[in-house]
Scaffold this active site. Structure first.
Site, PDB file in Angstrom:
ATOM      1  N   GLU A 147     -35.748  61.586  44.736  1.00  0.00           N
ATOM      2  CA  GLU A 147     -36.839  61.197  45.623  1.00  0.00           C
ATOM      3  C   GLU A 147     -37.295  62.395  46.441  1.00  0.00           C
ATOM      4  O   GLU A 147     -36.535  63.329  46.673  1.00  0.00           O
ATOM      5  CB  GLU A 147     -36.377  60.078  46.564  1.00  0.00           C
ATOM      6  CG  GLU A 147     -36.058  58.790  45.819  1.00  0.00           C
ATOM      7  CD  GLU A 147     -35.802  57.613  46.748  1.00  0.00           C
ATOM      8  OE1 GLU A 147     -36.336  56.537  46.461  1.00  0.00           O
ATOM      9  OE2 GLU A 147     -35.073  57.757  47.743  1.00  0.00           O
ATOM     10  N   CYS A 194     -40.480  66.921  52.276  1.00  0.00           N
ATOM     11  CA  CYS A 194     -39.025  67.000  52.222  1.00  0.00           C
ATOM     12  C   CYS A 194     -38.643  66.922  50.743  1.00  0.00           C
ATOM     13  O   CYS A 194     -38.961  65.950  50.071  1.00  0.00           O
ATOM     14  CB  CYS A 194     -38.440  65.827  53.010  1.00  0.00           C
ATOM     15  SG  CYS A 194     -36.658  65.722  52.885  1.00  0.00           S
ATOM     16  N   CYS A 207     -25.542  64.262  45.073  1.00  0.00           N
ATOM     17  CA  CYS A 207     -24.981  65.295  45.946  1.00  0.00           C
ATOM     18  C   CYS A 207     -23.465  65.209  45.883  1.00  0.00           C
ATOM     19  O   CYS A 207     -22.907  64.115  45.786  1.00  0.00           O
ATOM     20  CB  CYS A 207     -25.455  65.089  47.391  1.00  0.00           C
ATOM     21  SG  CYS A 207     -24.886  66.378  48.520  1.00  0.00           S
ATOM     22  N   CYS A 216     -20.832  63.270  52.361  1.00  0.00           N
ATOM     23  CA  CYS A 216     -20.950  62.859  53.776  1.00  0.00           C
ATOM     24  C   CYS A 216     -20.980  61.331  53.824  1.00  0.00           C
ATOM     25  O   CYS A 216     -21.776  60.700  53.106  1.00  0.00           O
ATOM     26  CB  CYS A 216     -22.210  63.437  54.405  1.00  0.00           C
ATOM     27  SG  CYS A 216     -22.248  65.243  54.337  1.00  0.00           S
ATOM     28  N   CYS A 248     -24.376  59.125  54.318  1.00  0.00           N
ATOM     29  CA  CYS A 248     -25.610  59.524  53.617  1.00  0.00           C
ATOM     30  C   CYS A 248     -25.727  58.824  52.269  1.00  0.00           C
ATOM     31  O   CYS A 248     -24.756  58.739  51.514  1.00  0.00           O
ATOM     32  CB  CYS A 248     -25.606  61.034  53.429  1.00  0.00           C
ATOM     33  SG  CYS A 248     -27.065  61.669  52.576  1.00  0.00           S
ATOM     34  N   CYS A 255     -34.259  60.541  56.967  1.00  0.00           N
ATOM     35  CA  CYS A 255     -33.104  61.399  56.671  1.00  0.00           C
ATOM     36  C   CYS A 255     -31.935  60.576  56.186  1.00  0.00           C
ATOM     37  O   CYS A 255     -31.551  59.598  56.811  1.00  0.00           O
ATOM     38  CB  CYS A 255     -32.614  62.113  57.919  1.00  0.00           C
ATOM     39  SG  CYS A 255     -33.775  63.190  58.659  1.00  0.00           S
TER      40      CYS A 255
END
Ligand code: SAH
Length: 349
Positions: A91, A104, A111, A115, A118, A334
């Site tokens: 995205e 962004c 990933c 974290c 996230c 975010c």
């Protein structure tokens, strides 16, 4: 077939034209069509001979990603879900803020950093994006703007850890900042990282001039190890040291990011500890109240808790900003970017 948007293609294109007896300025013509003219195909490049357009289309691929979903939010934020040529999904987001038109962008499919708060790392990482796939996001987002508007800022804060894919990211950002590319100044391009010291050192060695944001999220290692698992192998000291070096070399003021998770890292003692850590630095602290991620147990702190946290930092002389939440209505804020949409019932809840 070669992807023309891949930064490495342009060198070979010059030779390709030479072989066909075409002048070298053809490459510049095509770049203008792509970066300024927002051409959708070779056929639309009307100042190229028709036969050349056909040959280009036979030899080069312009687009490799497909827009599979386009969401728009009332605050002007737009999000694209892209499907890559191998079926991978990412995205990327367009944000409007006054005159600013920021995008962004993502650097990896998924990933690996893990974290805990996230969405992007929930299923680990599949692969790095190619330089062409990174440039393609920029161009697809640019196309959402009316012709008279230009992109003004880029934040590399989408899916993935940018410093784990520097090899492809940096050439793509060169296209963003090039005069004959998107023409966006280095100062308006921010790379956000979980903090990988070796790769930060590489950025220093390359003398890059991008703005750097380091995702801190905790003022001590015990807490950071819990919420940013890669920290266990690195540690805050080393990260901050690497960030300081980047500041020395680049002259760009650093930004530290801190996601506020209710009851986890938003207590007054955390604010005091964070203030002590940053006091001697000319850095900006960007505090981001947690954006909810479907399926995760974390909570956004109350406005009162956020204010208390801020007051301590401000009183300690820290330059602190609160990131405005944008696009959360379409899960574009975010930490909310992921490979696929969660079920609609989860979005609504
Ligand atoms: N991997 C890079 C860039 C991607 S994340 C990094 O770690 O910096 C961009 C920013 O959004 C980071 O500061 C990240 O920690 C933050 N973020 C992640 N999940 C979030 C969430 N649920 N709410 C608010 N911010 C989040």
């Amino acid at each position: 077939m070669q992807h023309l948007l891949d930064p490495s293609s342009w060198k070979s294109l010059t030779g390709w034209f030479a072989e066909r007896g075409q002048p070298a300025f053809r490459a510049a013509q095509i770049r203008k069509w792509i970066f300024e003219g927002r051409a959708e195909s070779f056929q639309g490049m009307s100042d190229l001979p028709k036969s050349l357009r056909d040959e280009l289309a036979a030899g080069y691929q312009l687009w490799t990603s497909k827009v599979v979903r386009h969401l728009q939010s009332a605050d002007g934020t737009e999000k694209l879900l892209l499907e890559l040529s191998d079926g991978g999904r990412i995205e990327c987001v367009l944000l409007r803020d006054g005159e600013r038109r920021s995008i962004c962008i993502s650097t990896q499919v998924g990933c690996a950093m893990g974290c805990v708060f996230c969405a992007s790392g929930l299923d680990g990482v599949d692969r790095n994006l190619t330089g062409g796939e990174i440039v393609e996001q920029m161009l697809l987002l640019q196309r959402l703007l009316p012709a008279r508007e230009r992109l003004s800022h880029i934040v590399v804060m989408g899916m993935g850890e940018p410093l784990a894919n520097l090899e492809n990211l940096l050439p793509a950002l060169d296209e963003a900042s090039a005069e004959d590319g998107l023409g966006i100044s280095h100062r308006r391009i921010t790379i956000s990282t979980v903090g990988l010291p070796k790769q930060l050192q590489r950025l220093c060695d390359l003398n890059t001039r991008y703005h750097l944001a380091v995702s801190l999220h905790a003022p001590n290692d015990a807490l950071r190890n819990q919420i940013v698992p890669v920290n266990k192998n690195i540690g805050l000291r080393e990260i901050i040291h690497a960030a300081d070096r980047y500041f020395e070399v680049s002259g760009r003021r650093l930004t530290f990011e801190y996601v506020l998770l209710a009851g986890v890292n938003d207590q007054l003692r955390h604010a005091h500890e964070l203030a002590a850590l940053l006091r001697s630095r000319q850095a900006l602290l960007n505090v981001i109240p947690y954006n909810p991620v479907a399926g995760l147990p974390y909570k956004t702190p109350s406005p009162a808790a956020v204010h208390k946290f801020r007051d301590i930092l401000v009183a300690a002389g820290i330059n602190v900003k609160f990131r405005q939440r944008k696009g959360d209505e379409i899960n574009a804020a975010c930490g909310q970017l992921r490979r696929s949409e969660p079920a609609l019932s989860q979005i609504d809840s």
